[in-house]
Design an enzyme around this catalytic site. Structure first.
Site, PDB file in Angstrom:
ATOM      1  N   HIS A 282       0.691  -1.170  -0.075  1.00  0.00           N
ATOM      2  CA  HIS A 282      -0.060  -0.194   0.384  1.00  0.00           C
ATOM      3  C   HIS A 282       0.632   1.640  -0.240  1.00  0.00           C
ATOM      4  O   HIS A 282       2.082   1.368   1.333  1.00  0.00           O
ATOM      5  CB  HIS A 282      -1.115   0.035   1.468  1.00  0.00           C
ATOM      6  CG  HIS A 282      -0.481   0.189   2.600  1.00  0.00           C
ATOM      7  ND1 HIS A 282      -0.163   1.120   3.251  1.00  0.00           N
ATOM      8  CD2 HIS A 282      -0.133  -0.778   3.228  1.00  0.00           C
ATOM      9  CE1 HIS A 282       0.590   1.324   4.503  1.00  0.00           C
ATOM     10  NE2 HIS A 282       0.280  -0.380   4.681  1.00  0.00           N
ATOM     11  N   ASP A 294       6.095   0.899   7.011  1.00  0.00           N
ATOM     12  CA  ASP A 294       5.091   0.528   6.410  1.00  0.00           C
ATOM     13  C   ASP A 294       3.983   1.690   5.762  1.00  0.00           C
ATOM     14  O   ASP A 294       3.607   3.149   6.188  1.00  0.00           O
ATOM     15  CB  ASP A 294       4.490   0.844   7.643  1.00  0.00           C
ATOM     16  CG  ASP A 294       2.167   0.148   7.472  1.00  0.00           C
ATOM     17  OD1 ASP A 294       1.838  -0.039   6.811  1.00  0.00           O
ATOM     18  OD2 ASP A 294       1.895   0.699   9.086  1.00  0.00           O
ATOM     19  N   GLU A 328      -4.520   2.317   2.360  1.00  0.00           N
ATOM     20  CA  GLU A 328      -4.851   0.145   3.385  1.00  0.00           C
ATOM     21  C   GLU A 328      -5.279   0.593   4.916  1.00  0.00           C
ATOM     22  O   GLU A 328      -6.432   0.731   5.660  1.00  0.00           O
ATOM     23  CB  GLU A 328      -3.503  -0.193   3.432  1.00  0.00           C
ATOM     24  CG  GLU A 328      -3.529  -1.764   4.326  1.00  0.00           C
ATOM     25  CD  GLU A 328      -3.372  -1.230   5.707  1.00  0.00           C
ATOM     26  OE1 GLU A 328      -3.492  -2.132   6.317  1.00  0.00           O
ATOM     27  OE2 GLU A 328      -2.808  -0.613   5.878  1.00  0.00           O
ATOM     28  N   GLU A 329      -4.170   2.206   5.432  1.00  0.00           N
ATOM     29  CA  GLU A 329      -4.595   2.230   6.794  1.00  0.00           C
ATOM     30  C   GLU A 329      -6.001   2.863   7.431  1.00  0.00           C
ATOM     31  O   GLU A 329      -6.280   2.259   8.965  1.00  0.00           O
ATOM     32  CB  GLU A 329      -3.307   3.034   7.228  1.00  0.00           C
ATOM     33  CG  GLU A 329      -2.403   3.189   6.875  1.00  0.00           C
ATOM     34  CD  GLU A 329      -1.479   1.646   7.540  1.00  0.00           C
ATOM     35  OE1 GLU A 329      -2.123   1.315   8.768  1.00  0.00           O
ATOM     36  OE2 GLU A 329      -0.662   1.554   7.747  1.00  0.00           O
ATOM     37  N   ASP A 356       3.090  -6.464   3.400  1.00  0.00           N
ATOM     38  CA  ASP A 356       3.145  -4.838   4.510  1.00  0.00           C
ATOM     39  C   ASP A 356       3.421  -5.798   5.794  1.00  0.00           C
ATOM     40  O   ASP A 356       2.213  -5.149   6.920  1.00  0.00           O
ATOM     41  CB  ASP A 356       1.218  -4.734   4.324  1.00  0.00           C
ATOM     42  CG  ASP A 356       0.993  -3.691   4.999  1.00  0.00           C
ATOM     43  OD1 ASP A 356       1.661  -2.546   5.582  1.00  0.00           O
ATOM     44  OD2 ASP A 356      -0.086  -3.983   5.604  1.00  0.00           O
ATOM     45  N   HIS A 427       2.915   2.549  13.284  1.00  0.00           N
ATOM     46  CA  HIS A 427       2.409   3.612  13.672  1.00  0.00           C
ATOM     47  C   HIS A 427       3.528   4.826  13.798  1.00  0.00           C
ATOM     48  O   HIS A 427       2.281   5.292  14.903  1.00  0.00           O
ATOM     49  CB  HIS A 427       1.419   2.981  14.006  1.00  0.00           C
ATOM     50  CG  HIS A 427      -0.224   2.289  12.640  1.00  0.00           C
ATOM     51  ND1 HIS A 427      -1.439   1.747  12.971  1.00  0.00           N
ATOM     52  CD2 HIS A 427       0.684   1.771  11.637  1.00  0.00           C
ATOM     53  CE1 HIS A 427      -1.238   1.423  12.071  1.00  0.00           C
ATOM     54  NE2 HIS A 427      -0.245   1.429  11.514  1.00  0.00           N
TER      55      HIS A 427
END
Lengths: 472, 472
Positions: A282, A294, A328-329, A356, A427
């Site tokens: 992504h 990420d 995606e997130e 991912d 994150h």
């Protein structure tokens, strides 16, 4: 051309007693030799690292719907064209745009201290001047649901659920429900806000963001995470026999929909260009870090894998399609849009996989294909083995963006990365390029090269799979 | 009673051939046995950890001159009284109050990205709307001084000097001049601001603060540090053949003087209460973290050491004085005030040591005493040895707050901690309680117990030392 289950059973039996004679029936020796050659080429190149560097330096954080998200789409399209993909195109996807804004939290009683806090994705903000209330600590989401409402009403809930490390990331599944559903369960009992201990395995002063969800019939309350050292400190403030109070102010808000895009690049197939192997990642990231792990790493890995296959000089039988998914997130919106748009052609996607889970080594190859097709996957596993990759089960997840594909019956595989340290950075603002090891990244590229090339050359399809909504 | 140098030479010779007969002449067997007993008691207690926890939870960050600094003084006074010190008192110290305020920096060209930035201590702020200019990267302070002024004039200087790890912290000395003197050297060449790569050994998104200095005859320009991953990213933006520009806004400012205090607790001596062994630490901290390693650990170690000696039941011959110094971080103001106030009585301080290098194990015992007194220190070293502590040289630093004492001739020792990881956390928001290992902390307490108790029982003084302004 799909072998029947009976034929496969015989195959499997013979395979057990004389594997080498069978290898030739599944893939010819030239294909295996070329896959091994490509594997070596992938280990020797740093295409993937160069891509992650370029994306994190030139674009950086690229949350869905932001101006940087649009720059990321332009970056990806230009990069795929420059790398010489046979076809490069974008497909527009409306995505939800949520903006973080300002965020602050502090303990006001018994001992005033500022906290390192970050709003959870899609949270509402607090009132303009913030929100102050007594805090109630609970050990987990489950413990919260068992609390009587009179202990929670009017308070800020603090879910203090530490996450342990695990190679396969299975511990994430134990703690992440508190992040996703905590606000709903707390509000159901009358809470005015929720703060969670970060769903992360580090002991650094970074709060981990990530998606949360509201429910239509339950009040919406602001939701945020604090870093693990802050959670420890907040916990210790409960040891003085007096109420603990907290002030938080969040200006985050949903800004409606913006246009983003899935970015797609193809290496066209030699004999069956209409049949497709999908390798994806992504393109969006959370806003706090530069999205290196990420999912800059995933973008680098799958793009570099296609490039190595193309540069290897032997065009595979089927098409290899790289899809860089939008958003995606916060909702798999790119993947869902892709599956919706292409629902009539999904049976042409013979298998898919998404990278991912960071940038550490692939250690296991699991699959989710019709059992008949397992011997083909076992052959691919043999060419992956020199990379230190073991053969896993046939219950692969495939990656988050493969979920709508999997639910539509598309077979998937997982090249499972070592996730032991992934949730140290996941994150957070600390998801930056220095966390990516070029050598480990190249091992990932080699794994995707072997899988994608051999799947594109496979003598048969992998069937369709049953719908499986549940996954790790 | 001080032996002559001649006598000591003989001592040393005999010592070499029959050490055990001499041991008794330096310390009697009962003293050594009691020191060993106290050493064991220290390893079994967690007083020090409890103190660090209490200070970091109940007070947290306590920059000099702030309201929290005054709470820290009250905390320390109350804690020492509660622990049963024979005398507890404070001595007021005017300290410089600098306030961080807001801080932000971002690259504006070629690729806009926010940076994790923090102002350096005592820096002026930028203009209200910030400062934007082209950036010039240099590899070190030395490289900066060699730049022609026309390359620097009107620009923001970026010193990108990575710090390597070292056990003894000697690498700090190689990079910290860029932090302390960078602004002066940059302004001398006409720069309008300076950004440094953090003087720190981690690869996390924390900017490391710390003191900087201006010079009266050179313009004052704003000075800040960015995290190491941000420095890497800024560096990479120079690779595109176009000017790199940066915007920074700092509202930090000096607020004049505020009253703080050195907090002092004593275990009174049995025979010679007027002769003193000083063990110290500093009570203030930077504002970003909770000051667990710097210097909550030191506070815990020296206070706990005195407590263990007191609880051991044998009052030492001399007084043990714990001094918790005000404002070490931005100017050693507490230590300087102490030495100034007590300048007529400094010869009663027979030796001093400060713990201010984190919470890792002590691995070396170095001294700075008159050479005559070395055999006594060697005897102390023998009782430290079972803690894994080797005997160092006679050029001890003593700790930052011992500097004014050392310059006044007071002998010092260093119980040198392993500093390999110290600069991962030093002066960052990440300096929190979770970085303190209770077991390692107790080893430190045991070392201070042995040193302080035996020094307070030593058969002779340690002389006076020559003034030595230079130190690690």
């Amino acid at each position: 051309m799909k072998p029947t289950r009976f034929v496969f059973s015989v195959f499997l039996f013979l395979f057990a007693v004389q594997p080498f004679s069978f290898s030739a029936d599944l893939f010819d020796a030239k294909t295996i030799a070329h896959a091994a050659k490509l594997r070596q080429a992938a280990l020797e190149k740093n295409h993937a690292y160069d891509l992650v560097e370029s994306l994190t330096v030139e674009v950086g954080p690229r949350p869905a719907g932001s101006e940087a998200d649009r720059r990321a789409v332009a970056w990806a399209e230009a990069k795929l064209k420059k790398l010489g993909f046979d076809a490069v195109y974008t497909e527009e996807v409306p995505v939800t745009h949520w903006e973080r804004g300002e965020e602050e939290a502090m303990i006001t009683l018994p001992f005033p201290q500022k906290l390192h806090v970050t709003a959870l994705g899609h949270s509402i903000g607090t009132p303009e001047l913030g929100l102050e209330a007594e805090v109630v600590e609970v050990a987990s989401l489950e413990a919260l649901t068992q609390m009587p409402a009179d202990k929670i009403r009017g308070k800020i809930v603090f879910i203090n659920h530490p996450m342990e490390k695990s190679r396969d990331g299975s511990t994430y599944g134990k703690t992440v429900p508190g992040r996703v559903r905590g606000a709903v369960e707390a509000a159901r009992l009358g809470a005015v806000g929720i703060i969670i201990r970060s769903v992360g395995t580090d002991s650094h002063r970074f709060a981990h963001t990530g998606m949360m969800r509201y429910q239509d019939d339950v009040a919406r309350i602001p939701a945020a995470a604090i870093s693990n050292p802050d959670a420890d400190m907040l916990h210790l403030q409960f040891g003085y026999g007096v109420p603990v109070r907290l002030h938080m102010r969040l200006t985050c808000r949903l800004l409606g929909q913006q246009m983003s895009a899935n970015v797609i690049g193809e290496i066209k197939g030699r004999d069956k260009p209409e049949e497709v192997v999908v390798i994806g990642a992504h393109l969006d990231s959370w806003d706090l870090g530069t999205g290196a792990l990420d999912d800059g790493a995933g973008v680098g890995i799958v793009v570099a894998a296609a490039k190595v296959i193309k540069d290897g000089g032997k065009r595979p039988s089927r098409t290899i399609r790289v899809i860089l998914f939008a958003n995606e997130e916060s909702g798999l919106e790119g993947a869902q849009a892709y599956v919706l748009r292409h629902r009539q052609e999904l049976d042409r996607i013979i298998v898919g996989a998404e990278s991912d889970f960071g940038a550490d080594r692939v250690w296991r190859f699991s699959t989710r294909v019709q059992p008949d097709a397992l011997p083909i996957m076992d052959e691919i596993a043999k060419v992956l083995a020199p990379l230190g990759i073991e053969r896993g089960d046939n219950e692969a997840f495939g990656g988050p963006d493969m979920t709508p594909f999997r639910l539509s019956g598309v077979p998937v595989v997982s090249l499972i990365q070592d996730g032991t340290d992934y949730f140290d950075f996941h994150h957070t603002a600390d998801d930056t390029l220095d966390k990516v090891d070029p050598e480990k990244l190249s091992q990932n590229v080699a794994a995707y090269v072997v899988f994608a090339y051999m799947a594109a050359e496979a003598p048969t399809h992998f069937g369709r799979i049953e719908m499986t909504p549940s996954s790790p």
